[in-house]
Write a protein that holds these residues in place. Structure first.
Motif, PDB file in Angstrom:
ATOM      1  N   UNK A  72      37.545 -65.198  50.744  1.00  0.00           N
ATOM      2  CA  UNK A  72      36.999 -64.176  51.535  1.00  0.00           C
ATOM      3  C   UNK A  72      36.990 -65.076  53.112  1.00  0.00           C
ATOM      4  N   UNK A 105      37.644 -53.806  46.708  1.00  0.00           N
ATOM      5  CA  UNK A 105      36.749 -53.022  45.965  1.00  0.00           C
ATOM      6  C   UNK A 105      35.655 -52.437  46.871  1.00  0.00           C
ATOM      7  N   UNK A 106      35.127 -53.513  47.503  1.00  0.00           N
ATOM      8  CA  UNK A 106      33.729 -53.227  48.426  1.00  0.00           C
ATOM      9  C   UNK A 106      34.135 -52.110  49.568  1.00  0.00           C
ATOM     10  N   UNK A 146      37.838 -58.260  45.427  1.00  0.00           N
ATOM     11  CA  UNK A 146      36.458 -57.943  45.837  1.00  0.00           C
ATOM     12  C   UNK A 146      36.615 -57.168  47.140  1.00  0.00           C
ATOM     13  N   UNK A 147      37.467 -57.598  48.108  1.00  0.00           N
ATOM     14  CA  UNK A 147      37.441 -56.960  49.576  1.00  0.00           C
ATOM     15  C   UNK A 147      37.860 -55.508  49.278  1.00  0.00           C
ATOM     16  N   UNK A 149      40.782 -61.102  46.961  1.00  0.00           N
ATOM     17  CA  UNK A 149      41.479 -59.783  47.739  1.00  0.00           C
ATOM     18  C   UNK A 149      40.870 -58.702  46.867  1.00  0.00           C
ATOM     19  N   UNK A 178      27.388 -52.171  55.760  1.00  0.00           N
ATOM     20  CA  UNK A 178      28.569 -52.367  55.181  1.00  0.00           C
ATOM     21  C   UNK A 178      29.734 -51.714  55.602  1.00  0.00           C
ATOM     22  N   UNK A 234      31.427 -55.571  58.245  1.00  0.00           N
ATOM     23  CA  UNK A 234      31.917 -55.509  56.762  1.00  0.00           C
ATOM     24  C   UNK A 234      32.054 -57.144  56.270  1.00  0.00           C
ATOM     25  N   UNK A 235      32.880 -57.729  56.843  1.00  0.00           N
ATOM     26  CA  UNK A 235      33.025 -59.105  56.430  1.00  0.00           C
ATOM     27  C   UNK A 235      32.092 -60.122  56.489  1.00  0.00           C
ATOM     28  N   UNK A 253      39.932 -64.262  55.109  1.00  0.00           N
ATOM     29  CA  UNK A 253      40.124 -63.089  55.610  1.00  0.00           C
ATOM     30  C   UNK A 253      39.214 -62.721  57.021  1.00  0.00           C
ATOM     31  N   UNK A 310      30.271 -59.311  53.411  1.00  0.00           N
ATOM     32  CA  UNK A 310      31.121 -59.870  52.167  1.00  0.00           C
ATOM     33  C   UNK A 310      31.117 -61.583  51.899  1.00  0.00           C
TER      34      UNK A 310
END
Lengths: 280, 550, 196
Positions: C37, B225-226, B222-223, B220, C124, C131-132, C40, C135
């Motif tokens: 990640x 922050x980026x 990381x998401x 969470x 990004x 974006x995902x 999500x 990531x």
């Protein structure tokens, strides 16, 4: 049969997978979706379903690994090694590297947000720590004699460590002190340079003498001096250099000249170039 | 029946111990688990005092939010509020238990040290540095989001808060690996996993749950922050509205995940009460099972409101059977563990005079946890509609202060091994009672406040007069906790610094292997390797053998 | 100064499995972080599709190159297990060759992923899907770097002779972590490139 560790993790795993399937069906999943990871139908709310099932699968993975070597029970470990008993010992000598490693990770964290160069510095520190750590781990188990282990380790690493650490310390020290000298007034720079020189001479003299010092005192002193120099350097770098103005000397040379130098350098042509002599 | 070959020295006092803190050099280079554990404890206790001071300041602000502005605006208030909540779990409760476990668990399983001692040492310093970065970033107007527009500098500070907290979580995970590995693979001969002491078992369960859930928190962060740095701003990165990035990570201090920080409370209860009662605990396996079930019910990474589908009002995680079942069932293992403690007290010799601090801490922590899980039951009952109310914070307060009270009790119990001598019983009783009483007042007032429709969002003022009254009550409770925390910190730091009078190796009549070590324990812990262990209470086996022989 | 180990006592036998148990927990934690990640990603994709929006444009994400990455990683499973088998059999030469090959496969994976990311043309700061995409693959790369680092460290330790029959825990641990990271990619491959 089934070990305690296996039962615990497998039980948690199965319960979580079951909870995930239930959650899937009650949050909009249909047909065989929650049972087939979405292959034949919807799974409902994806994140909740996926994390419940995923956590359960991870727990089952731990359970299967644990039963593979019987919970790593002492009896199984001894059996594996072909001995009657193995004492639960970890021969590990004390070391600065864990702290340096933590400091390196912290540097990386700050650099990630604020400055790429700082991040790379942290990365280099962590890399160096990884190598040192590996060598320490090897040396701790090289023989059953700790003194011989230390000698072995130092024989390999000291020729690398001492020049590298010396070069790093000198580079950092010079960089930090130069930032401080550039930040302060001309008179202040002279005083600081003098104090630093006297400190180096005094510490060198003490180190050369045969006196034994409390290692806490040395560690504390090194920490205080290091933090003061580096902290001062960082602060000075952030605060910026004192103002320099373009100045043409009577000799026709272009030279930088500090504001405060104008007051103190009166009557001495030769001193007009002092502004740049204390830079870099 | 001979359970162990060498009887422990139950009543022999070691020579007057030197101070256990060996100085800065030791703190920077040690690979001894006891020194590492003490670093965790000092950091955790200092941060506890910091957290409750923040709690008091937030309490003043909430009592009269219209005329009081202690923090200089809504943004700062929200940032400190988020720091307090996340800090109480990640900077206080978890580190305190990790500190106690780092000292005690290796001795309990008969090991000379913790597994991966250098990694354990790196973990505690990474924690200290990470906590420092987090707090500094919040002070620089960071935090985990903002309710108003922020400048670019503040965006960087917010990013730094996220990175600092990620470092804290990483350090907790590294320490968890060391502790879990110690329990699994560093046990002495004869100690199967079924025979590990309850505190060691509870730490295995707790660290396993942390290892399976806190990485999701890292994901969470990381998401977020980026997203703040380069993303489209859809994942908390726009830093405004719905509490910004905090909304994405709030699940870690909400039900059911918040229970995970209190799993060791049951282990402390199961380890201390039988010793205080002077009796062997009945049904060790059942107690282990109860702790395991509580661990299962505290897995909560899946209950994340931030990523709930927005286009289907029917789907909401906290209205679903699984969430409700987890909430309803969590109280059962706590009741069971308290029942086991009561059974020990009834069967045992009884407590003579004023109960010792460790017993008060163990029982007080257990009862606060019971109150917390009971409040959790109320929170999941749909007709009450408490999901967005301050009751959520009440559950958190009760559970996390249960962890704090229990940890203080545990520190006092194992103080001969932690500090080298017993800590002041008067100071201990005072600290524990203040934290338990204050925790109950804070938690109960927040839980009840939810029934008056007071929102969980701190920026929304109570709609009824009763809400303001209960906020005042909560403030009083927080001040009481602060007094207890300061007292505990002062006693602990002083004790570690000065040493103390000679203390028996086993002043309480302990049942597990840590009490067969000298006080303070030497490097390597055991003068002789512990002999074959054949039950979960090897020292009681020795006593019974001696009785039979004589 | 001369340092010789001849005549010195052998080091005390330490507990086997310790590194393996630690790695098991670390692998589980790494897997959960990655899953956090990926889920999500899945959740956002489901939301977009429910809203009737397009997730990726047709042809933006291709299965072919991603399949090559997967094939490379499957090959690497055999090489890391080969290293474990060799070290258990006391065959250090084979173990070193296998570990070097594993590391090279890891380097090949980085190269291929670089191509995939460049080829996608994503940014990004673009849409949620882009974006995902970054990531998920970025998180995988972080864990892949950790796995390659672990194998490299194991290789160096094997070079200086730390492993042998019944002293192969660290090699088995490196293989365990490697396989966990391959499992991560299998999930990413299915979620991003197969089901898109």
């Amino acid at each position: 049969m089934f070990t305690t560790g296996f039962k615990f993790f497998f039980g948690i795993g199965v319960a979580l997978v079951t909870a995930g399937v239930l959650y899937g069906y009650t949050s909009g999943g249909n047909h065989m979706g929650p049972l087939s990871l979405g292959w034949k139908g919807g799974v409902g709310e994806h994140l909740g379903y996926g994390l419940l099932v995923g956590t359960g699968v991870s727990a089952i993975g731990i359970a299967l690994t644990l039963i593979f070597f019987r919970d790593a029970d002492p009896a199984d470990q001894a059996d594996y090694m072909g001995v009657d008993d193995i004492a639960p010992t970890t021969p590990v000598t004390s070391s600065f590297w864990p702290v340096v490693g933590a400091f390196g990770v912290g540097t990386m964290a700050i650099g990630l947000v604020l400055n790429t160069a700082v991040f790379i510095t942290g990365l280099v520190i962590v890399g160096a720590v990884a190598v040192e750590w590996m060598m320490d781990a090897w040396a701790d188990r090289a023989t059953g004699d700790p003194e011989a282990n230390r000698a072995l380790r130092n024989r390999i690493m000291a020729p690398i460590e001492i020049p590298a650490a010396g070069a790093a310390a000198v580079a950092l020290g010079v960089l930090a002190v130069s930032r401080i000298l550039l930040n302060t007034t001309k008179l202040g720079a002279v005083v600081i340079a003098g104090v630093v020189a006297v400190l180096i001479l005094g510490l060198g003299t003490l180190a050369a003498s045969d006196r034994k010092f409390n290692r806490n005192l040395i560690a504390g002193g090194a920490l205080v001096v290091g933090v003061a120099v580096l902290g001062g350097g960082v602060w000075a770098a952030v605060d910026g250099e004192r103002e320099f103005e373009e100045h043409h000397s009577e000799h026709g040379d272009d030279a930088e000249h500090s504001d405060d130098a104008e007051h103190s350098d009166e009557g001495s042509d030769g001193d007009h170039s002092d502004g740049e002599t204390d830079s870099e | 029946m001979t359970m162990t070959e060498s009887p422990p020295a139950n009543d022999t006092a070691s020579a007057v111990p030197a101070p256990v803190v060996a100085g800065l050099y030791d703190a920077l280079t040690t690979t001894d688990h006891k020194s590492i554990g003490r670093l965790w404890l000092r950091a955790g206790m200092v941060l506890l005092v910091g957290a409750v001071v923040l709690g008091v300041l937030l309490g003043f602000e909430r009592v009269d939010s219209e005329s009081t502005d202690l923090f200089g605006g809504d943004n700062a208030f929200f940032q400190v509020w988020a720091l307090y909540r996340l800090g109480l779990a990640l900077l206080v409760a978890a580190p305190l238990f990790i500190g106690i476990a780092t000292v005690v668990v290796p001795m309990q399983v008969g090991s000379t040290n913790i597994a991966f001692p250098r990694a354990a040492h790196a973990a505690v310093w990474a924690f200290i540095i990470g906590a420092g970065i987090t707090i500094a970033a919040v002070l620089a107007n960071g935090g985990w989001g903002a309710v108003d527009r922020v400048s670019n500098e503040e965006r960087e500070a917010i990013a730094l808060s996220i990175v600092g907290l990620a470092m804290v979580v990483l350090s907790l995970l590294l320490a968890s690996i060391c502790i879990a590995t110690t329990v699994v693979s560093m046990r002495v001969k004869g100690m199967t996993l079924l025979r590990v002491p309850l505190f060691a078992w509870s730490m295995l369960v707790a660290t396993s749950v942390w290892l399976l859930t806190l990485p999701v928190l890292l994901a969470n962060m990381l998401i977020a922050y980026v997203d703040i740095h380069n993303g489209p701003g859809s994942f908390g990165g726009d830093l405004s509205g719905d509490l910004g990035a905090y909304a994405q990570i709030a699940w870690v201090v909400e039900q059911p995940q918040v229970y995970a920080f209190a799993i060791p409370v049951l282990g402390v209860l199961g380890s201390i009460v039988p010793v205080a009662a002077g009796v062997r605990a009945a049904r060790h396996g059942l107690s282990m099972g109860l702790i395991g079930v509580f661990g299962l019910l505290s897995v909560g990474a899946w209950a994340q409101p931030f990523f709930q589908p927005t286009n289907n009002a029917v789907v909401r995680y906290d209205e679903k059977f699984v969430f409700i079942a987890f909430g309803l069932a969590a109280i059962l293992p706590v009741l069971g563990a308290l029942g086991g403690a009561a059974d020990s007290l009834v069967r045992g010799r009884g407590v003579q005079g004023v109960p010792p601090a460790h017993l008060l801490g163990a029982l007080g922590g257990g009862l606060l946890l019971l109150a917390g899980t009971a409040a959790g039951v109320a929170r999941v009952i749909e007709p009450f509609e408490l999901g967005d109310r301050v009751t959520v914070a009440g559950v958190m307060s009760l559970v996390l202060f249960a962890a704090v009270a229990s940890a203080i009790g545990a520190i006092w119990f194992w103080s001969p091994k932690v500090c080298g001598h017993e800590l002041s019983p008067v100071a201990g009783r005072g600290a524990v009672m203040l934290v338990v009483l204050g925790g109950l007042v804070v938690g109960a007032s927040q839980v009840i406040n939810g029934f008056f429709e007071t929102a969980n969002n701190p920026l929304v003022a109570p709609t009824e007069d009763a809400g303001d009254v209960l906020n005042t009550v909560a403030l009083v409770g927080m001040i009481v906790i602060a007094l207890g925390a300061v007292g505990a910190l002062a006693t602990l730091l002083n004790a570690m610094r000065t040493g103390g009078a000679g203390t028996a190796d086993d002043p309480w009549g302990g049942q597990t292997l840590e009490w067969s070590t000298a006080t303070p324990p030497p490097p390597g812990n055991f003068a002789e390797p512990p002999a074959l262990v054949t039950s979960e209470a090897p020292l009681l086996d020795v006593s019974s053998d001696e009785g039979e022989e004589s | 100064m001369t340092a010789t180990t001849t005549g010195l006592p052998a080091a005390e036998v330490t507990r086997p499995r310790t590194v393996l148990v630690g790695t098991m927990f670390a692998s589980a934690a790494s897997f959960m972080a990655f899953l956090g990640v990926v889920l999500v990603y899945i959740s956002e994709r489901a939301q977009a599709r429910t809203d009737g929006a397009e997730w990726f444009a047709d042809g933006a994400v291709e299965l072919g190159p991603a399949g090559f990455v997967f094939a490379t990683l499957i090959l690497s499973i055999f090489t890391v297990q080969w290293a474990v088998q060799a070290i258990n059999a006391g065959d250090r030469t084979n173990a070193l060759v296998a570990l070097v090959l594993s590391g090279l496969f890891g380097a090949a994976v980085f190269n291929q992923l670089w191509f995939i990311i460049n080829d996608s043309g994503f940014a990004l700061s673009g849409s949620n899907s882009e974006f995902m995409f970054f990531l998920v693959l970025g998180t995988f790369v972080v864990f892949m770097i950790a796995a390659v680092g672990f194998v490299t460290l194991t290789f160096l330790r094997a070079v200086i002779g730390q492993f042998g029959p019944r002293k192969a825990d660290a090699v088995a641990a490196a293989a365990f972590y490697w396989n966990t990271v391959v499992a991560m990619y299998a999930i990413a491959w299915y979620v991003i490139f197969v089901t898109k």
